[in-house]
Enzyme design. Structure first.
Site, short mmCIF file in Angstrom:
data_model
loop_
_atom_site.label_atom_id
_atom_site.label_comp_id
_atom_site.label_asym_id
_atom_site.label_seq_id
_atom_site.Cartn_x
_atom_site.Cartn_y
_atom_site.Cartn_z
N ASP A 90 -65.93 -42.31 57.63
CA ASP A 90 -64.69 -41.58 57.31
C ASP A 90 -64.89 -40.70 56.06
OD1 ASP A 90 -61.90 -41.05 57.36
OD2 ASP A 90 -61.48 -42.74 56.03
N HIS A 129 -52.49 -39.52 51.52
CA HIS A 129 -53.25 -40.76 51.38
C HIS A 129 -52.60 -41.63 50.32
CE1 HIS A 129 -56.73 -38.35 53.05
NE2 HIS A 129 -56.75 -39.43 53.79
P1 13P Z 1 -53.99 -44.73 53.65
O1 13P Z 1 -54.83 -45.38 52.60
O2 13P Z 1 -52.88 -43.94 53.06
O3 13P Z 1 -53.55 -45.67 54.71
O4 13P Z 1 -54.93 -43.63 54.35
C1 13P Z 1 -56.11 -44.03 54.95
C2 13P Z 1 -56.89 -42.86 55.42
O5 13P Z 1 -56.36 -41.85 55.78
C3 13P Z 1 -58.35 -43.01 55.44
O6 13P Z 1 -58.99 -41.85 55.85
#
Ligand code: 13P
Length: 275
Positions: free
Chosen positions: A81, A177
């Site tokens: 990711d 995020h």
């Molecule tokens: P959150 O931490 O806001 O849930 O987002 C996770 C995310 O988008 C990881 O790529």
């Protein structure tokens, strides 16, 4: 069973349900995630972001994700990711990730196109898929600072998607995020327009703190993958805090870490799949 991410997301996109992609930082979280997916008999995406590598090194985590995926009775994809550097993205592909994300959203459009296209080509040559991002996804508590100009533009998204040959597109539609300062209202009309022009599974980052109703609306408009990390960390922190009020054994701590991940993931997966 370990599968490529498109195997999971193409079906979800066509049938109109969402699949959870969870950032996992420990062995206990991995155990909890698999327990949740197997209990619900739903596909799951295990992922780790480049900014998390200090706590959870790629070389330790990805082989563990892959092993857990191969043993699972449900479809599991292993994803890298928010890849930021070419070197780490390549490392993730070589370690066996079934998909990688290149996050070039903060770069000028043409640079994002060029770099994403290059990474998509490499990923595809290695039998992996590629996620890309267009538009500005805000950071923790900043949703009120987002303006329409920062959101993903549907026409630009089509141009981007065709030129990069990315498999999935992460969109900026009012999501941020981390923790939201107030419950967010996503631009669902915009998701529908982007989906109508790109015609590929869309990804929603910043899945922690969005209401069940907003999730369902976003999924019905074209979101197929939803990333969740902060909700797992919040639940872990509050359970560990409670445990630390008294003397505890390591096995109790291990159990708390697994349970925090399992319960949070189960809750989100049930909403995304409408079960
Ligand atoms: P959150 O931490 O806001 O849930 O987002 C996770 C995310 O988008 C990881 O790529």
């Amino acid at each position: 069973m370990l599968v490529r991410m498109h195997e999971i997301l193409d079906e979800a996109y066509e049938r109109g349900y969402g699949v959870g992609a969870f950032n996992l930082l420990s062995m206990e979280a991995v155990k909890g995630a698999l327990r949740a997916a197997e209990a619900l008999q739903l596909p799951i995406i295990l992922q780790l972001a480049e900014v998390q590598l200090n706590d959870s090194p790629l070389e330790l985590m990805i082989p563990m994700f892959l092993d857990a995926a191969r043993r699972a009775s449900v479809k599991v994809a292993v994803h890298y990711d928010h890849g930021l550097t070419f070197g780490n993205i390549l490392k993730a592909i070589k370690l066996g990730c079934t998909s990688v994300m290149f996050d070039g959203a903060s770069e000028p459009f043409e640079d994002n196109v060029r770099k994403t296209a290059e990474i998509a080509k490499i990923a595809h040559a290695f039998g992996a898929d590629c996620e890309a991002e267009l538009g500005t996804v805000g950071s923790e508590g900043q949703e009120s600072l987002l303006s329409a100009g920062m959101f993903t533009d549907p026409a630009q998204a089509l141009d981007f998607s065709e030129r990069t040959e990315c498999d999935f597109l992460a969109v900026a539609v009012g999501n941020v995020h981390g923790n939201y300062a107030a419950e967010p209202a996503l631009q669902t009309d915009l998701i529908e327009q982007i989906s109508g022009s790109v015609k590929k599974p869309l990804v929603l980052h910043g899945g922690s703190g969005i209401s069940d109703a907003e999730f369902r609306k976003a999924i019905s408009c074209g979101i197929a993958k939803i990333n969740v990390c902060t909700a797992i960390l919040n639940e872990t922190n509050s359970r560990v805090k409670k445990l630390a009020e008294k003397k505890f054994k390591y096995s109790e701590l291990s159990n708390v870490l697994e349970e925090a991940a399992c319960s949070t993931i189960k809750r989100h997966m049930s909403v995304f799949s409408n079960r």
